[in-house]
Design an enzyme around this catalytic site. Structure first.
Site, PDB file in Angstrom:
ATOM      1  N   SER A 277      -2.480  -7.696  -3.950  1.00 34.32           N
ATOM      2  CA  SER A 277      -2.373  -9.127  -4.298  1.00 34.32           C
ATOM      3  C   SER A 277      -1.105  -9.734  -3.704  1.00 34.32           C
ATOM      4  O   SER A 277      -0.159 -10.047  -4.428  1.00 34.32           O
ATOM      5  CB  SER A 277      -2.414  -9.318  -5.810  1.00 34.32           C
ATOM      6  OG  SER A 277      -1.594  -8.395  -6.492  1.00 34.32           O
TER       7      SER A 277
ATOM      8  N   SER B  10       0.834  -1.193   0.000  1.00 32.10           N
ATOM      9  CA  SER B  10       0.000   0.000   0.000  1.00 32.10           C
ATOM     10  C   SER B  10       0.871   1.246   0.000  1.00 32.10           C
ATOM     11  O   SER B  10       1.848   1.340   0.746  1.00 32.10           O
ATOM     12  CB  SER B  10      -0.907  -0.004   1.243  1.00 32.10           C
ATOM     13  OG  SER B  10      -1.685   1.172   1.308  1.00 32.10           O
ATOM     14  N   GLY B  11       0.527   2.192  -0.870  1.00 32.47           N
ATOM     15  CA  GLY B  11       1.279   3.426  -0.963  1.00 32.47           C
ATOM     16  C   GLY B  11       2.440   3.384  -1.939  1.00 32.47           C
ATOM     17  O   GLY B  11       3.151   4.381  -2.097  1.00 32.47           O
TER      18      GLY B  11
END
Length: 1153
Positions: free
Chosen positions: A331, A258-259
């Site tokens: 994922s 994330s990010g």
């Protein structure tokens, strides 16, 4: 109401350690093992059949039960359940979960003999009592409203506990009995496996996986597809779809923590592809998936796997439909991603795993949603890449370290990969990775195979002949080697019209719209296809072949649809198939092509000198075109160039066209362009140094001077500022003629380079321009075209596709470091300008290198050239040329064939056949004119047999003649008044042409008021076989014609060689017309009109009916006696002869015996 977002709730430990989590029987508890065994024993006899039955029917039974329960609940109406709308929505979701679990339980209980209907909310042995997750299992995180609503509907325990129970009671009391499913022993296994699952979300995941495992991978709905095969047989073929759309489908799967920038980079790439390249793209990520397709999924590992699977299936369908699909999902599990990859590979769809590799510290510093801060504070648990695992790709197609790249740079890397792999084009990729397809997306190479060549040469021998000028030969090479793709022949009329009016063509090479044969069929002006072709390619200039009335009539009289193309040297080089002949509208072509009025323009003159007709058709090249001028090593076909670029590992190619020697300023621009391409992300850009090779105007630098100078530039390499690195440079001659049509022509320069693999084209000021002649209506001795127009038109021309232009910039010589570069405005005193005019003047003056430390401001006065201006040996070549510019025979101005003369045995040749340096001697006698016998000794007793010396063999257009003044009277190349070699331009000669030895047409002997032409008498041999140049052939006289040519009487003796197969049947003109009908008309037509193609008047004949044999023999005897007088063999004194004989060489033995 609080907003919540969820990190993963729990992890399947067996999955992390590599054990299988898909087999529900593996989750059986010890407490149920005996029951399972008991039921297994009861069903031993039917075990195999029941197993199969369950596999086939269980998913269907479960689904039916769920649907029945839902229908029943909905049928009760709002009166039975007193809930607010929001509570109703949540309660319906609870019912769906209840129905799924209850159905499984009912099936299990029936098998075990338990007839009690389980009540929702009570403890049973088959499922957990709580449908909703406990509040302690979630972590509150601020998120967007849509995501919050979706997650709340699935997971939040917002409904009073009594509500589910009352609904369950209603369902239990009133729901009709579900259909009975089969009762094999394996049912108990299912019941046992589910009893150990505490979380309904995990239960759903396991049931879903079990259903997937029991479902065949390909459900056959397509009768044309065999079992186990894909459904492609019932869909529009993928390649047809891609070709029509102009792009291929592909999935770019961006994975990372994330990010890391997945959405940001995908958005930037989407902008580029849609807005700049006009491609159909769609982006899939958590935002648009969890609000619809995946709204029923949580963040458990099973649901994450299902999310990846669904997204993979969706991206497969999108990409199969031709959409470039951008997926941005964390994922985290490698196995899930690998399954998606395999799904794409099985469908033949390109799949790119893109790993956004960013250090955790960088992600924490970015933290765009504040999630990493919440993890640090303990608010958020089980966060991927922190306290939940992320499995990095082992071999991703692309790795982006987004913390080291700008967003635009990352997007550009992905774009370049798609370009390299041909995703942004619909048709198949036919060129090496990174290089563009040629126009039309097909490789054009029209050279016939070596095994076919002999039979096609034999076929061509019997076809009507069309003469090619040397410029025509350049164009033939351009078409046949693929430089003008998708053309496969000289233009037909409709194709010419599109070229003139649109500078482009509509084509359909893959027959998507039913126009696949458009370029190869005869033009129809009244019958059009229903649909237009769907693809436009650049075609800015006409590639046509002109022919005269004489050649047109020859083709039409032959009754054949194919013709042979013959060079000026008589070589049959190609066949033109299914020909189309139409009017050569010269004025229309010139005005649309050039946009200027200048009858002194050299190529405009070439067009007006052409025949009155054009012929189009498809080319079969019978042998490779070579010029034997010492430069053929630098002549490469488009196919060979593509291979050479690939061998050098080029990921892009930029072409630099030259029509002048290359100096350090050019080298600076070329090297700077390469560095700029590297900054754009290319790893190995290759420079194509591309000197013009075809016809150029007379004052341009000759081809051999330019090529040899370029050789020195490459030889010097990077050791000199004017050198180029041979490791990253390819030199190859461009074969097409220059036509000096400015903005129109430069489009073709770029297009043809793209057909050979170039994605970039360096273009300078006034490309393809020239100064107007003194006959120009405007701009006399000034640029015909504005210097800026070419670059502008090129950048915006139709059909240019994605080719990009690199512009010239002004460079000057920096005396401080002896390097050509862009001038520094802050110290202009250090820079000097060396224009092309100044360079030529210095070269003519033989300028020597200046002192590196003391460069004068006035180079011309000092007669020196700065040492860094040009590589030393290259400068010496330029000086040599300009100091000897008048010696035209030393240079090779452009690509013209240098071939061996079709010479007879016993001859000796010097110079180049077809050029002014050529001469042929008879080794057996001193003079063709004087020493060869007038009548062959073996036939002296036969009437009408003379010797013929062949000067011009059949089909040869080079005008050869015996030189009356040079010792030995050799056969030489005839010249025009300007000294250029003379050729027949009216068509191929259908006869052998030469002279009768020991004859002379005396200018003082008048016939009908016209004197002789002061040459040996001419002989036309009318057989069917070319005779060798310099051969002496016994020939039977058939008659003669009297040509009145520019005020002179020029007799033409007509004969047939005794060696010809028809000679025994042909003894006079009547026999000739019987055996070869139409020959007399062709002869008459030829001699009347053969000079009109050179802009001269029509000739006249004394009579268009040939003289008889006896009359012709009488003329021969007269000119033989005149020769005897010329040599003084009858006692005539030289002083009594015409002054026109001054300078004749008469010192041979035959003339003085």
């Amino acid at each position: 109401m609080a907003k919540y977002a969820y990190a993963p709730l729990q992890i399947d430990k067996k999955r992390q350690t590599g054990s299988s989590g898909n087999n529900l029987s593996g989750m059986m508890t010890n407490s149920n093992s005996n029951t399972g065994s008991s039921h297994a024993r009861q069903g031993d006899d039917n075990k195999d059949g029941n197993d199969q039955l369950v596999q086939e029917r269980m998913p269907m039974c479960v689904a039916i039960c769920v649907l029945l329960a839902i229908v029943f609940v909905l049928s009760k109406g709002s009166g039975d359940i007193d809930l607010q709308p929001q509570e109703q929505l949540q309660q319906q979701h609870s019912l769906r979960a209840m129905d799924s679990a209850s159905t499984t339980t009912t099936s299990s209980s029936a098998v075990s003999g338990d007839t009690t209907t389980p009540q929702f909310g009570t403890t049973t042995t088959t499922h957990h009592t709580e449908v909703y997750p406990k509040p302690s299992m979630v972590q509150p995180v601020e998120t967007n409203a849509a995501a919050t609503t979706a997650n709340a509907n699935v997971n939040m325990n917002m409904v009073p506990e009594a509500a589910p129970e009352s609904l369950a009671a209603v369902a239990s009391a009133s729901c009709p009995e579900c259909p009975k499913c089969p009762e094999p022993s394996t049912t108990t296994t299912t019941s046992s496996s589910t009893t150990s699952i505490d979380d309904p979300n995990e239960l759903m995941g396991k049931l879903r996986q079990d259903a997937l495992d029991s479902t065949p991978p390909h459900i056959i709905e397509c009768s044309s597809a065999k079992a186990g095969e894909s459904q492609d047989a019932c869909h529009l073929p993928k390649q047809e779809r891609y070709t029509a759309l102009g792009q291929k489908g592909a999935t770019l799967w961006m994975t990372g923590c994330s990010g890391a920038g997945k959405t940001t980079i995908a958005t930037a790439l989407e902008d580029l592809l849609v807005k700049i390249h006009g491609k159909h793209v769609y982006r899939l990520d958590g935002d648009n998936l969890r609000t619809g397709l995946n709204r029923d999924l949580t963040f458990t590992e099973a649901d994450r796997a299902e999310s990846v699977r669904r997204t993979g299936e969706l991206s497969t369908l999108f990409s199969d439909a031709g959409v470039i699909t951008l997926v941005g999902l964390i994922s985290p599990y490698r196995g899930d991603r690998d399954l998606v990859r395999k799904r794409h590979e099985d469908q033949g769809i390109p799949f790119y795993e893109i790993f956004l590799d960013v250090p955790i510290d960088e992600l924490k510093a970015r933290d765009p949603k504040g999630q990493y801060a919440r993890v640090e504070s303990g608010e958020l648990k089980h966060f991927t890449c922190i306290d939940d695992p992320y499995e990095e790709p082992l071999d991703p197609e692309i790795t982006l370290k987004t913390h080291e790249l700008k967003i635009e740079e990352s997007a550009k890397i992905l774009l370049q990969r798609l370009e390299k792999d041909g995703i942004l084009m619909g048709p198949p990729k036919v060129t090496p990775p990174g290089l563009p397809n040629p126009d039309g997306d097909l490789i054009v190479d029209l050279l016939v195979s070596p095994t076919e060549a002999p039979s096609k040469q034999a076929e061509a021998a019997a076809l009507p002949k069309v003469l090619l000028t040397d410029i025509d030969l350049n164009w033939l090479q351009t078409i046949a080697e693929g430089w003008a793709a998708p053309l496969t022949g000289f233009m037909r009329e409709g194709i010419l019209l599109e070229t003139l009016h649109f500078n482009s063509l509509l084509v359909d090479p893959f027959n998507i719209t039913g126009n696949g044969d458009k370029l190869t069929t005869k033009t129809k002006f009244e019958d059009f296809n229903e649909f237009r072709p769907n693809h436009r390619v650049s075609m800015p200039i006409p590639l046509t072949l002109s022919l005269t009335e004489y050649t047109k009539e020859s083709i039409e009289q032959s009754g054949k649809q194919d013709v042979a193309l013959v060079t000026r040297m008589g070589k049959t080089i190609a066949i033109l198939r299914n020909v189309e002949i139409y009017e050569n509208r010269k004025e229309e072509i010139v005005t649309r092509m050039f946009g200027v009025i200048d009858m002194g323009h050299p190529y405009i003159q070439n067009i007006y000198n052409g025949g009155d007709y054009l012929i189009g058709g498809e080319i079969e090249l019978l042998e490779r075109i070579v010029y034997n001028d010492g430069l053929d090593q630098w002549r490469k076909t488009t196919t060979e160039l593509l291979q050479e670029f690939d061998d050098k590992g080029a990921d892009t190619v930029y072409a630099f066209q030259t029509r002048n020697p290359t100096h350090a300023g050019h080298a600076y621009l070329m090297k700077s362009a390469g560095e700029d391409l590297k900054r754009q992300g290319y790893e190995n850009p290759v420079l194509w140094l591309s000197p013009l090779g075809g016809w150029t105007k007379s004052d341009d630098v000759p081809l051999d001077v330019r090529v040899k100078q370029h050789e020195e530039v490459l030889k010097m390499g990077t050791d000199h500022p004017g050198g180029l690195d041979p490791a990253s440079t390819v030199m190859a001659i461009w074969p097409a003629p220059m036509i000096y049509a400015g903005p129109t022509e430069v489009q073709f320069h770029a297009k043809s380079r793209r057909c050979a693999g170039a994605s970039y084209f360096v273009v300078g000021r006034d490309p393809a321009g020239m100064k107007g002649s003194m006959e120009a209506v405007a701009h006399q001795d000034d640029d015909l075209y504005d210097g800026n127009h070419g670059r502008y038109v090129l950048q915006n021309s139709p059909g240019i596709e994605n080719m990009k232009m690199l512009s010239f910039v002004k460079v000057m010589y920096d005396v401080s470091d002896n390097v050509m570069k862009i001038p520094d405005e802050s110290r202009m005193q250090d820079f000097i300008s060396i224009s092309g005019t100044k360079m030529r003047l210095l070269a003519r003056n033989g300028a020597v290198p200046c002192s590196p430390t003391d460069i004068p401001t006035d180079l011309v006065e000092a007669n020196c050239i700065p040492s860094g201006f040009m590589v030393p040996d290259g400068w010496d070549l330029v000086v040599d040329y300009y100091k000897n510019i008048q010696n035209t025979t030393r240079w090779i101005p452009w690509s013209q064939p240098h071939v061996e003369a079709p010479a007879a045995e016993g001859t000796v040749s010097t110079g180049s056949f077809g050029f002014s340096t050529f001469a042929m001697q008879n080794a057996g006698s001193a003079s063709y004119w004087h020493d060869v016998e007038y009548m062959p000794s073996a036939h002296k007793n036969e009437k009408g047999i003379i010797n013929m010396v062949t000067e011009i063999p059949m089909y040869v257009a080079a005008k050869m003649e015996v030189d009356k003044s040079t010792p030995g009277n050799p056969i030489i190349q005839d010249s025009n008044k300007d000294g250029s070699p003379r050729y027949y331009t009216y068509g191929t000669t259908f006869f052998n042409y030469g002279l009768a030895p020991q004859t002379w047409e005396d200018p003082d002997l008048k016939t009908g008021g016209f004197g002789g032409d002061n040459d040996p008498i001419d002989v036309m041999e009318l057989g069917s076989t070319p005779l060798k140049m310099g051969s002496v052939t016994p020939c039977r006289v058939l008659g003669s014609l009297e040509l009145i040519d520019e005020g002179e009487m020029d007799h033409k003796i007509l004969c047939i060689a005794l060696s010809d197969p028809d000679s025994s049947r042909i003894h006079n003109m009547d026999d000739l017309e019987t055996i070869k009908p139409g020959t007399i008309a062709k002869i008459v037509h030829w001699w009347k009109y053969y000079k009109t193609s050179d802009g001269k008047a029509v000739n006249s004949l004394g009579s268009e009916t040939p003289r008889t044999v006896d009359q012709a023999l009488q003329v021969l005897e007269e000119v033989h006696q005149r020769w005897r007088s010329l040599c003084g063999l009858d006692g005539t004194r030289r002083t009594a002869l015409s002054s026109h004989t001054d300078g004749f060489w008469l010192a041979s033995q035959g003339c003085r015996k």
